[in-house]
Design a protein around this motif. Structure first.
Motif, PDB file in Angstrom:
ATOM      1  N   PRO A  90       0.978  -1.286   0.234  1.00 25.75           N
ATOM      2  CA  PRO A  90       0.067  -0.040   0.059  1.00 25.75           C
ATOM      3  C   PRO A  90       0.979   1.248  -0.178  1.00 25.75           C
ATOM      4  O   PRO A  90       2.027   1.244   0.621  1.00 25.75           O
ATOM      5  N   ALA A  91       0.250   2.325  -0.663  1.00 22.67           N
ATOM      6  CA  ALA A  91       1.021   3.641  -0.416  1.00 22.67           C
ATOM      7  C   ALA A  91       0.763   4.517   0.775  1.00 22.67           C
ATOM      8  O   ALA A  91      -0.495   4.748   0.893  1.00 22.67           O
ATOM      9  N   GLY A  92       1.909   4.580   1.248  1.00 25.35           N
ATOM     10  CA  GLY A  92       1.592   5.468   2.382  1.00 25.35           C
ATOM     11  C   GLY A  92       1.175   5.009   3.748  1.00 25.35           C
ATOM     12  O   GLY A  92       1.287   5.599   4.889  1.00 25.35           O
ATOM     13  N   GLU A  93       0.863   3.653   3.842  1.00 22.25           N
ATOM     14  CA  GLU A  93       0.416   3.003   4.750  1.00 22.25           C
ATOM     15  C   GLU A  93       1.213   1.716   5.002  1.00 22.25           C
ATOM     16  O   GLU A  93       0.992   0.783   4.167  1.00 22.25           O
ATOM     17  N   PRO A  94       1.958   1.389   5.923  1.00 24.53           N
ATOM     18  CA  PRO A  94       2.988   0.355   6.342  1.00 24.53           C
ATOM     19  C   PRO A  94       1.976  -0.714   6.670  1.00 24.53           C
ATOM     20  O   PRO A  94       1.049  -0.707   7.428  1.00 24.53           O
ATOM     21  N   ALA A  95       2.153  -2.052   5.688  1.00 18.98           N
ATOM     22  CA  ALA A  95       1.213  -3.228   6.174  1.00 18.98           C
ATOM     23  C   ALA A  95       2.164  -4.427   6.556  1.00 18.98           C
ATOM     24  O   ALA A  95       3.385  -4.792   5.995  1.00 18.98           O
ATOM     25  N   PRO A  96       1.910  -5.010   7.504  1.00 20.44           N
ATOM     26  CA  PRO A  96       2.859  -6.266   7.701  1.00 20.44           C
ATOM     27  C   PRO A  96       2.498  -7.428   6.970  1.00 20.44           C
ATOM     28  O   PRO A  96       1.327  -7.662   6.607  1.00 20.44           O
ATOM     29  N   LEU A  97       3.454  -8.348   6.740  1.00 20.20           N
ATOM     30  CA  LEU A  97       3.312  -9.638   5.938  1.00 20.20           C
ATOM     31  C   LEU A  97       4.268 -10.644   6.648  1.00 20.20           C
ATOM     32  O   LEU A  97       5.210 -10.669   6.755  1.00 20.20           O
ATOM     33  N   TRP A  98       3.539 -11.899   7.171  1.00 26.44           N
ATOM     34  CA  TRP A  98       4.128 -12.941   7.890  1.00 26.44           C
ATOM     35  C   TRP A  98       4.550 -13.801   6.500  1.00 26.44           C
ATOM     36  O   TRP A  98       4.018 -14.248   6.038  1.00 26.44           O
ATOM     37  N   MET A  99       6.106 -14.371   6.989  1.00 28.48           N
ATOM     38  CA  MET A  99       6.535 -15.359   5.737  1.00 28.48           C
ATOM     39  C   MET A  99       7.681 -16.011   6.371  1.00 28.48           C
ATOM     40  O   MET A  99       8.716 -15.608   6.849  1.00 28.48           O
ATOM     41  N   GLY A 100       7.385 -17.427   6.618  1.00 27.19           N
ATOM     42  CA  GLY A 100       8.642 -18.389   7.049  1.00 27.19           C
ATOM     43  C   GLY A 100       9.169 -17.884   8.167  1.00 27.19           C
ATOM     44  O   GLY A 100      10.698 -17.983   8.093  1.00 27.19           O
ATOM     45  N   GLY A 101       8.595 -17.542   9.274  1.00 27.46           N
ATOM     46  CA  GLY A 101       9.300 -17.094  10.444  1.00 27.46           C
ATOM     47  C   GLY A 101       9.898 -15.978  10.735  1.00 27.46           C
ATOM     48  O   GLY A 101      10.318 -15.342  11.708  1.00 27.46           O
ATOM     49  N   VAL A 102       9.468 -14.931   9.618  1.00 24.24           N
ATOM     50  CA  VAL A 102       9.886 -13.547   9.800  1.00 24.24           C
ATOM     51  C   VAL A 102       8.750 -12.666   9.420  1.00 24.24           C
ATOM     52  O   VAL A 102       7.822 -13.140   8.613  1.00 24.24           O
ATOM     53  N   LEU A 103       8.922 -11.252   9.818  1.00 30.59           N
ATOM     54  CA  LEU A 103       7.570 -10.355   9.732  1.00 30.59           C
ATOM     55  C   LEU A 103       8.203  -9.271   8.798  1.00 30.59           C
ATOM     56  O   LEU A 103       9.410  -8.777   8.910  1.00 30.59           O
ATOM     57  N   VAL A 104       7.536  -8.964   7.644  1.00 30.25           N
ATOM     58  CA  VAL A 104       8.079  -7.973   6.865  1.00 30.25           C
ATOM     59  C   VAL A 104       6.948  -6.916   6.863  1.00 30.25           C
ATOM     60  O   VAL A 104       5.658  -7.216   6.525  1.00 30.25           O
ATOM     61  N   ILE A 105       7.475  -5.666   7.043  1.00 32.76           N
ATOM     62  CA  ILE A 105       6.525  -4.493   7.024  1.00 32.76           C
ATOM     63  C   ILE A 105       6.813  -3.644   5.747  1.00 32.76           C
ATOM     64  O   ILE A 105       8.013  -3.055   5.609  1.00 32.76           O
ATOM     65  N   GLY A 106       5.846  -3.462   4.992  1.00 26.73           N
ATOM     66  CA  GLY A 106       6.118  -2.804   3.562  1.00 26.73           C
ATOM     67  C   GLY A 106       5.200  -1.840   3.278  1.00 26.73           C
ATOM     68  O   GLY A 106       4.064  -1.733   3.628  1.00 26.73           O
ATOM     69  N   MET A 107       5.614  -0.684   2.396  1.00 23.43           N
ATOM     70  CA  MET A 107       4.884   0.425   1.717  1.00 23.43           C
ATOM     71  C   MET A 107       5.401   0.998   0.477  1.00 23.43           C
ATOM     72  O   MET A 107       6.793   0.657   0.405  1.00 23.43           O
ATOM     73  N   ARG A 108       4.668   1.775  -0.176  1.00 31.50           N
ATOM     74  CA  ARG A 108       5.295   2.402  -1.109  1.00 31.50           C
ATOM     75  C   ARG A 108       4.959   4.076  -1.001  1.00 31.50           C
ATOM     76  O   ARG A 108       4.222   4.472  -0.215  1.00 31.50           O
ATOM     77  N   SER A 109       6.284   4.706  -1.230  1.00 29.41           N
ATOM     78  CA  SER A 109       6.116   6.076  -1.131  1.00 29.41           C
ATOM     79  C   SER A 109       6.971   6.583  -2.412  1.00 29.41           C
ATOM     80  O   SER A 109       7.832   6.776  -2.906  1.00 29.41           O
ATOM     81  N   GLY A 110       5.828   7.292  -3.384  1.00 31.42           N
ATOM     82  CA  GLY A 110       5.989   7.685  -4.395  1.00 31.42           C
ATOM     83  C   GLY A 110       6.871   6.336  -5.345  1.00 31.42           C
ATOM     84  O   GLY A 110       6.098   5.285  -5.430  1.00 31.42           O
ATOM     85  N   PRO A 111       7.877   6.631  -5.857  1.00 28.35           N
ATOM     86  CA  PRO A 111       8.318   5.614  -6.632  1.00 28.35           C
ATOM     87  C   PRO A 111       9.150   4.539  -6.008  1.00 28.35           C
ATOM     88  O   PRO A 111       9.828   3.520  -6.510  1.00 28.35           O
TER      89      PRO A 111
END
Length: 472
Positions: free
Chosen positions: A108-129
């Motif tokens: 998502p753009a501007g709103e960090p979202a968590p994602l659980w994968m194989g024993g680790v947590l990834v928080i991702g977002m888009r900011s412009g490009p």
């Protein structure tokens, strides 16, 4: 030996496979157990990390500043621009995990979202490009010095398992080969030791091998050969002793008539025999003694030919009955002078044979001389009986003496054997060659001769019938 080798190889394969399965099970289980461990689904720092990333969008600063704030919360930063890396504070294992993210994922753009994968947590977002990702430290084992993803760890585990299996198989093969060589070399060493003993002239020790395998027959054959060589050596030693005794005996037997001949000739020369009657008597005695010496020398001559295989035969067609009657007619006078006589029995039917008449004459002469020497009776009677049985012509030569001990019968035809003392002869008489020559000549004609006791000593000669051979 085949069963032992098969058993050893089977044990090596089974043990190696068992070791492979055990090592595989232990390694793979440990790897899987470690990777299956999950951190708590609720991370107290997740909201703080999301808030930090949101605040950074509102008031952007450097990537290093954002990375420092996230590291205080236990997260590493990764920034990419249209798929190309711009900034990263992540460890290699975290980069490997990011590469496993599905390419179709949309942050998502501007709103960090968590994602659980194989024993680790990834928080991702888009900011412009830019795509901004934060990842906590993965709970993964270190393999060869660093943390690795599960697939890589499994691959390395398989390599470890394979290397372990190879080492186990090589060690077991070496161990199996050692024991196999030990068992194989045991009979080989026993045969080598036996060969060295035989080479040094020692035939008394048996082959030291008690196994039950293919080498048992080889060792048994070698042992049989050793015993045969021992018997041959003993036989040769006995022959050498007999040859020595023969030379001594012949020397003694020649010395006696030679001394007599010299004495009677000296008597003639010195005039002791001063009458014609005495002179004739001296000459007759000297002649008989010279004939005795000639008989001894002829036997030695024949023996020499027998030993070298140079006794030729010139067989001709003859009637055995007529031949025997001719022999009796020629020698009856001499036998009568010694107080003996011949008797001929048998049907007057023809007895066709193919013989060397000279050699067969010697056979009958040797048998007659043997009877005269050893019969032990004053009124000697030699009975010659002829008959035909199937395809063989038979001649029975029997005397009326006391026979020989049964234990001596098998030895009568052996060369140098002198059992004369058992039949009334005096020690030193005979050369032990007469009956040996008889047997040799008869067998050279394709016949047989045997001896037994039956009211005296009986020799039975069998010769092939010439008529049967011509019609064959």
């Amino acid at each position: 030996m085949k069963r032992r080798i098969f058993l050893y190889n089977a044990v090596v394969v089974i043990v190696a496979l068992t070791a492979l399965l055990i090592v595989s099970g232990v390694v793979i289980r440990n790897v899987n157990d470690h990777y299956l461990q999950r951190p708590p689904l609720v991370d107290d720092n997740v909201p703080k990390a999301q808030q930090t990333m949101t605040e950074w969008i509102a008031a952007p600063s450097s990537w290093e500043a954002l990375s420092g704030q996230l590291q205080d919360l236990g997260y590493s930063l990764y920034v990419s621009l249209r798929g190309a890396e711009v900034y990263s504070s992540m460890a290699p294992i975290q980069i490997d995990l990011l590469h496993q993210l599905p390419p179709s994922i949309s942050w998502p753009a501007g709103e960090p979202a968590p994602l659980w994968m194989g024993g680790v947590l990834v928080i991702g977002m888009r900011s412009g490009p830019y795509t901004i990702l934060a990842m906590n430290e993965p709970n993964m084992p270190k393999v060869f010095g660093r943390q690795r993803v599960q697939t890589e760890a499994v691959l390395l585990s398989v390599l470890i398992i394979g290397a372990t299996a190879i080492v186990v198989i090589v060690l077991l093969s070496m161990l199996s080969t050692h024991f196999q060589l030990k068992h194989i070399l045991r009979p080989v060493n026993a045969l080598t030791d036996a060969a060295r003993r035989i080479e040094s002239g020692d035939y008394s020790h048996p082959v030291d091998y008690k196994g039950q395998d293919e080498f048992t027959a080889v060792c048994a054959a070698f042992e049989h050969m050793q015993q045969h060589l021992l018997r041959e050596r003993e036989k040769n030693a006995a022959y050498e002793r007999a040859r020595t005794d023969l030379v001594a005996g012949i020397s003694h037997d020649l010395r006696t008539p030679l001394t007599s001949v010299k004495g009677y000739i000296k008597g003639l020369r010195d005039g002791v025999a001063n009458t014609p009657v005495k002179q004739k008597q001296y000459l007759d005695i000297a002649y008989r003694k010279a004939c005795d010496m000639d008989v001894l020398l002829q036997r030695l001559f024949y023996f020499s030919k027998l030993e070298t295989g140079n006794l030729p035969l010139f067989p001709v067609h003859a009637d055995l009955g007529a031949f025997v009657r001719g022999f009796v007619r020629d020698t009856a006078g001499e036998l009568e002078q010694r107080g003996g006589e011949f008797l001929i029995k048998g049907a007057p039917a023809p007895h066709p044979v193919r013989i060397d008449t000279e050699q067969m004459y010697r056979v009958l002469s040797n048998l007659t001389d043997n009877a005269i020497r050893y019969t032990g009776t004053e009124a000697l009677v030699l009975t010659l009986t002829l008959w035909r049985e199937r395809d063989m012509e038979h001649l029975r030569f029997a005397d009326n003496g006391c026979g020989v001990p049964e234990a001596h019968l098998p030895h009568l035809f052996e060369q140098f054997w002198r059992g004369d003392q058992s039949r009334g002869g005096q020690a030193g008489e005979g050369s032990g060659l007469g009956l040996y020559i008889v047997k040799y000549i008869i067998e050279a004609h394709g016949g047989t001769i045997s001896a037994r006791n039956d009211g005296g000593l009986v020799f039975e000669i069998a010769l092939p019938c010439e008529e049967e051979e011509s019609h064959a």
